[in-house]
Design a protein around this motif. Structure first.
Motif, PDB file in Angstrom:
ATOM      1  N   THR A 525       0.930  -1.210   0.206  1.00  0.00           N
ATOM      2  CA  THR A 525       0.057  -0.032   0.053  1.00  0.00           C
ATOM      3  C   THR A 525       0.946   1.290   0.086  1.00  0.00           C
ATOM      4  OG1 THR A 525      -1.708  -1.159   1.353  1.00  0.00           O
ATOM      5  CG2 THR A 525      -1.905   1.231   1.110  1.00  0.00           C
ATOM      6  N   ALA A 526       0.460   2.200  -0.734  1.00  0.00           N
ATOM      7  CA  ALA A 526       1.344   3.495  -0.895  1.00  0.00           C
ATOM      8  C   ALA A 526       0.887   4.364   0.231  1.00  0.00           C
ATOM      9  CB  ALA A 526       1.019   4.107  -2.291  1.00  0.00           C
ATOM     10  N   VAL A 527       2.001   4.665   1.067  1.00  0.00           N
ATOM     11  CA  VAL A 527       2.005   5.547   2.281  1.00  0.00           C
ATOM     12  C   VAL A 527       2.785   6.705   2.188  1.00  0.00           C
ATOM     13  CG1 VAL A 527       2.287   5.663   4.693  1.00  0.00           C
ATOM     14  CG2 VAL A 527       1.417   3.378   3.571  1.00  0.00           C
ATOM     15  N   GLY A 528       1.948   7.803   2.230  1.00  0.00           N
ATOM     16  CA  GLY A 528       2.694   9.039   1.988  1.00  0.00           C
ATOM     17  C   GLY A 528       1.694  10.193   2.620  1.00  0.00           C
ATOM     18  N   PRO A 529       1.980  11.399   2.068  1.00  0.00           N
ATOM     19  CA  PRO A 529       1.087  12.331   2.512  1.00  0.00           C
ATOM     20  C   PRO A 529      -0.343  12.082   1.913  1.00  0.00           C
ATOM     21  CG  PRO A 529       2.879  13.295   0.833  1.00  0.00           C
ATOM     22  CD  PRO A 529       2.823  11.775   0.770  1.00  0.00           C
ATOM     23  N   LYS A 530      -1.189  12.336   3.154  1.00  0.00           N
ATOM     24  CA  LYS A 530      -2.498  12.146   3.234  1.00  0.00           C
ATOM     25  C   LYS A 530      -3.473  13.390   3.021  1.00  0.00           C
ATOM     26  CE  LYS A 530      -2.076   9.956   7.307  1.00  0.00           C
ATOM     27  NZ  LYS A 530      -0.783   9.622   7.214  1.00  0.00           N
ATOM     28  N   VAL A 531      -3.643  13.656   1.918  1.00  0.00           N
ATOM     29  CA  VAL A 531      -4.193  14.909   1.443  1.00  0.00           C
ATOM     30  C   VAL A 531      -5.601  14.628   1.251  1.00  0.00           C
ATOM     31  CG1 VAL A 531      -4.112  16.921  -0.089  1.00  0.00           C
ATOM     32  CG2 VAL A 531      -1.863  15.691   0.748  1.00  0.00           C
ATOM     33  N   LYS A 559       5.031  12.524   6.009  1.00  0.00           N
ATOM     34  CA  LYS A 559       4.414  12.200   7.101  1.00  0.00           C
ATOM     35  C   LYS A 559       2.909  13.055   7.300  1.00  0.00           C
ATOM     36  CE  LYS A 559       6.004  14.794  10.768  1.00  0.00           C
ATOM     37  NZ  LYS A 559       6.622  14.977  12.194  1.00  0.00           N
ATOM     38  N   SER A 560       2.936  14.020   6.437  1.00  0.00           N
ATOM     39  CA  SER A 560       1.756  14.977   6.878  1.00  0.00           C
ATOM     40  C   SER A 560       0.578  14.398   6.345  1.00  0.00           C
ATOM     41  CB  SER A 560       2.161  16.197   5.905  1.00  0.00           C
ATOM     42  OG  SER A 560       3.120  16.963   6.544  1.00  0.00           O
ATOM     43  N   THR A 561      -0.615  15.199   7.075  1.00  0.00           N
ATOM     44  CA  THR A 561      -1.923  14.896   6.806  1.00  0.00           C
ATOM     45  C   THR A 561      -2.824  16.285   6.393  1.00  0.00           C
ATOM     46  OG1 THR A 561      -2.234  12.809   7.900  1.00  0.00           O
ATOM     47  CG2 THR A 561      -4.258  14.282   7.457  1.00  0.00           C
ATOM     48  N   LEU A 562      -3.161  16.530   5.386  1.00  0.00           N
ATOM     49  CA  LEU A 562      -3.936  17.907   5.126  1.00  0.00           C
ATOM     50  C   LEU A 562      -5.306  17.537   4.572  1.00  0.00           C
ATOM     51  CD1 LEU A 562      -3.809  20.866   4.496  1.00  0.00           C
ATOM     52  CD2 LEU A 562      -3.076  20.435   2.341  1.00  0.00           C
ATOM     53  N   ASN A 599       4.045  18.808  13.650  1.00  0.00           N
ATOM     54  CA  ASN A 599       3.517  18.067  14.872  1.00  0.00           C
ATOM     55  C   ASN A 599       3.875  16.597  14.494  1.00  0.00           C
ATOM     56  OD1 ASN A 599       1.254  17.454  13.398  1.00  0.00           O
ATOM     57  ND2 ASN A 599       0.343  19.381  13.842  1.00  0.00           N
ATOM     58  N   GLU A 600       3.337  15.609  15.391  1.00  0.00           N
ATOM     59  CA  GLU A 600       3.611  14.205  15.093  1.00  0.00           C
ATOM     60  C   GLU A 600       2.789  13.787  13.944  1.00  0.00           C
ATOM     61  OE1 GLU A 600       5.877  12.170  16.679  1.00  0.00           O
ATOM     62  OE2 GLU A 600       6.828  13.910  17.351  1.00  0.00           O
ATOM     63  N   GLY A 601       1.751  14.541  13.647  1.00  0.00           N
ATOM     64  CA  GLY A 601       0.847  13.908  12.443  1.00  0.00           C
ATOM     65  C   GLY A 601      -0.082  12.928  12.827  1.00  0.00           C
ATOM     66  N   TRP A 602      -0.512  12.197  11.933  1.00  0.00           N
ATOM     67  CA  TRP A 602      -1.623  11.202  12.054  1.00  0.00           C
ATOM     68  C   TRP A 602      -1.161   9.855  11.414  1.00  0.00           C
ATOM     69  CZ3 TRP A 602      -6.915  13.485  10.453  1.00  0.00           C
ATOM     70  CH2 TRP A 602      -7.157  14.614  11.658  1.00  0.00           C
TER      71      TRP A 602
END
Length: 646
Positions: A525-531, A559-562, A599-602
């Motif tokens: 599974t591709a894991v990266g920025p969760k936009v 690691k980001s979520t937007l 921050n730590e992110g999700w």
């Protein structure tokens, strides 16, 4: 060439043949009245039990060789309630099928005779690439088609085919209730309705008419109807007015036990017929029977968009899809994706028979395409062109129909669709089956009803931007990923949503990190920025460009979520290394200009999939999302006004 699958050719679907009333007369294969009265004591002695309202149907079935249906009935006075229940089942099946059970039997007989004789329905046809438009997301041409489609959104209605449960996924509920992604937790149905409402909002603005309503019809089944209605009612139709949503319930068709054909009675219950699903082509029949297609056409709708239950990217393509339909003046337009030669997905092809002059543009299943090409235009079979893909585009089963001719043709045909049969024979005699079969129909076969001059084509868009099916359990998804690169599981479908938004941001100039493969429950599974950009924020790439004023000043780490949710949010400059959530009500104009978030992110955290205390929607993914309070920067603007972040 798929020799065991046989379907009505367009010639046999002449409109006079299928435009049949639901009032049945006794016709075809008739027997004498003396023979009629001498068969099957079970039915004759029980005529008073079944009542006058059912007697005509009993006689019609016996006359058409179905006396065996009643042969195991008990004497009058025994099991009478079950006899009535069986007649009610028969009446339901009779009313559901255009022309009734007798018409179903006649069509079954014809198709099964073709199956026995090995008739090749593709014989004589030469394939070619049909009329269509290949669009590169973000290109000027793509933006032009989006704009054209957005301009006609006010005259569009939507049809969701949602007759399936999530059993194949390992999910016990209806598929449309499954969370499309975990950042928002929105179900597929909520995502679809919010997308339609976002188009409705833009349509009201474009037309200056605040009364514009975009309607949604949902085809359910006996398995999904009650749960779908409950999901809608529990969530107040996700913001739609109740009268904007129409549910049409699909019925099953009788199963057939042999090539006679004989209706299949349950071997364990003489008072029950075996039934099977007829296929998603029933959506056309139901829209006709419920008067929906006619109502929409009469109301001035121009386009009907059909889509299936678990493709979270579909509405990213809808504006451009409508735009191409308008530009090319198409009656039917299929959304397609680039397809690798040999890939197990149907293709949209133009077929022409030089001898008869017959031409049609239809879906050709992958196992039929290869031998068809080898026997006609390409001895090598399906080979890639200069793009590296097959020239024959892959069918996603999302379609746009022009409303007026669609409603007219349904009226002419009585809603009856092209059908096929795929019996599994016990032996070479081809008379009895390993298990009961039935007639089937597919939504994408509607173009077989069209006349030669009808304009049928396709719109091809890169898969990352428009198509990510969610249908496989982890074991099947892992195997499919290694074979094709597409797992089509809950985890890969969720990842596709994040990737799509991230890639769109890159294409308009933002600096967004790439995803990396990580395995969850055996599924890469591709894991990266969760936009995630809500439908209210942007429905087209042109809107995204307007909302991100200086995309070169926007950076999003791996690691980001937007998550941005609000029509009036604007991003000028942002450095994101963690989780950022911004929600704004209509009228709250929020400008993000120079905001830096760290921050730590999700993060996604693997879970024990054998732990039954964990929700199924997470177990089928193999992970959960960790939303720590100190790992989020969240801003909610609940009042209209002017705001700036920071």
């Amino acid at each position: 060439m798929g020799a065991t699958t046989h379907q009505y050719s367009p010639q046999k679907l002449a409109r006079g043949r299928v435009g049949i009333s639901n009032t049945l007369g006794i016709r075809g294969g008739q027997v004498s009245s003396s023979a009629l009265m001498g068969q099957a004591v079970g039915w004759k002695d029980n005529m008073k039990v079944v009542g006058e309202e059912h007697q005509d149907l009993v006689k019609q079935l016996v006359e058409h060789g179905q006396a065996h249906v009643f042969e195991r009935w008990h004497e009058p006075g025994e099991q009478d309630d079950k006899k009535i229940a069986m007649m009610e089942q028969l009446e339901t099946l009779d009313k559901a099928y255009p022309g009734g059970i007798v018409e179903y039997l006649e069509r079954s007989k014809s198709l099964l005779e073709e199956a026995q004789s090995g008739i090749n329905t593709m014989s004589g046809f030469t394939p070619s690439v049909p009329t269509g438009e290949r669009l590169e997301p973000g290109s000027d041409r793509y933006l032009t088609m989006e704009s054209k489609g957005l301009g006609d959104a006010a005259y569009t209605s939507f049809v969701l085919v949602a007759g399936g449960l999530g059993e194949r996924l390992g999910f016990g509920g209806i598929k449309v209730s499954l969370p499309s992604e975990l950042v928002t937790g929105k179900s597929y149905l909520q995502l679809y309705i919010e997308s339609i409402l976002a188009l409705q909002k833009r349509s009201r603005e474009n037309t200056g008419d605040s009364s514009v309503k975009l309607e949604l019809a949902i085809m359910t089944s006996g398995d999904t109807h009650d749960q779908t209605l409950e999901l809608l009612e529990k969530n107040n139709y996700f913001g739609m007015d109740e009268d904007q949503v129409t549910l049409v319930q699909q019925q099953k068709v009788p199963a057939l036990s042999d090539s006679s054909p004989s209706l299949a009675v349950d071997p364990n219950d003489p008072y029950k017929l075996l039934t099977k699903p007829h296929g998603h082509g029933d959506v056309h029949t139901l829209l006709h029977q419920h008067g929906v297609a006619k109502k929409w056409a009469k109301a001035g709708k121009k386009w009907l968009v059909f889509f299936q239950d678990t493709n979270g990217l579909i509405f990213q393509a809808v504006p451009a899809l409508i735009g191409v339909s308008k530009h090319l003046e198409l009656e039917v337009n299929t959304l397609t994706v680039p397809r690798r030669p040999g890939e197990s997905v149907g293709s949209i092809c133009h077929l022409k028979n030089e001898k008869t002059g017959q031409e049609l543009t239809v879906n050709v299943e992958y196992n039929q395409l290869e031998p068809l090409l080898k026997g006609t235009v390409s001895p090598e079979g399906d080979v890639p062109d200069e793009s590296g893909f097959s020239p024959y585009p892959g069918n996603t089963n999302a379609l746009v129909f022009r409303a007026e001719p669609y409603a007219r043709i349904l009226e002419e045909t009585g809603g009856l669709m092209p059908e096929f049969v795929n019996p599994k024979y016990k032996d070479h005699t081809k008379t009895t089956f390993k298990k009961p079969t039935r007639l089937e129909c597919m939504m994408q076969d509607y173009p077989r009803l069209l006349s030669r001059g009808s304009r049928v084509g396709f719109t091809q868009i890169d898969r990352w931007c428009c198509f990510a099916a969610c249908k496989n359990n982890a074991e099947d998804a892992g195997a499919q990923f290694h074979k094709t690169g597409f797992g089509e599981s809950a985890s890969t479908a969720e990842a596709a949503i994040y990737r799509m938004y991230a890639e769109k941001l890159r294409r308009i100039g933002a600096n967004v990190a790439e995803a990396k493969l990580q395995e969850f429950n055996g599924v890469p599974t591709a894991v990266g920025p969760k936009v995630v950009l809500s439908p209210s924020f942007a429905m087209t790439m042109e809107e995204m460009k307007r909302k991100f004023k200086s995309p070169d000043k926007v950076s999003v780490t791996e690691k980001s979520t937007l998550y941005l949710d609000g029509r009036d949010i604007e991003v000028k400059a942002l450095e994101l290394d963690g989780a950022l959530v911004v929600k704004a009500v209509p009228g709250a104009h929020v400008v993000i200009d120079g905001l830096k978030v760290s921050n730590e992110g999700w993060p996604l955290e693997p879970i024990d999939v054998s732990d039954l205390s964990i929700p199924e929607s997470l177990r089928i993914r193999g992970y959960k999302i960790v939303k720590a309070a100190d790992g989020t920067s969240e801003y909610t603007f609940s009042e209209p006004g002017e705001y700036t972040l920071p």
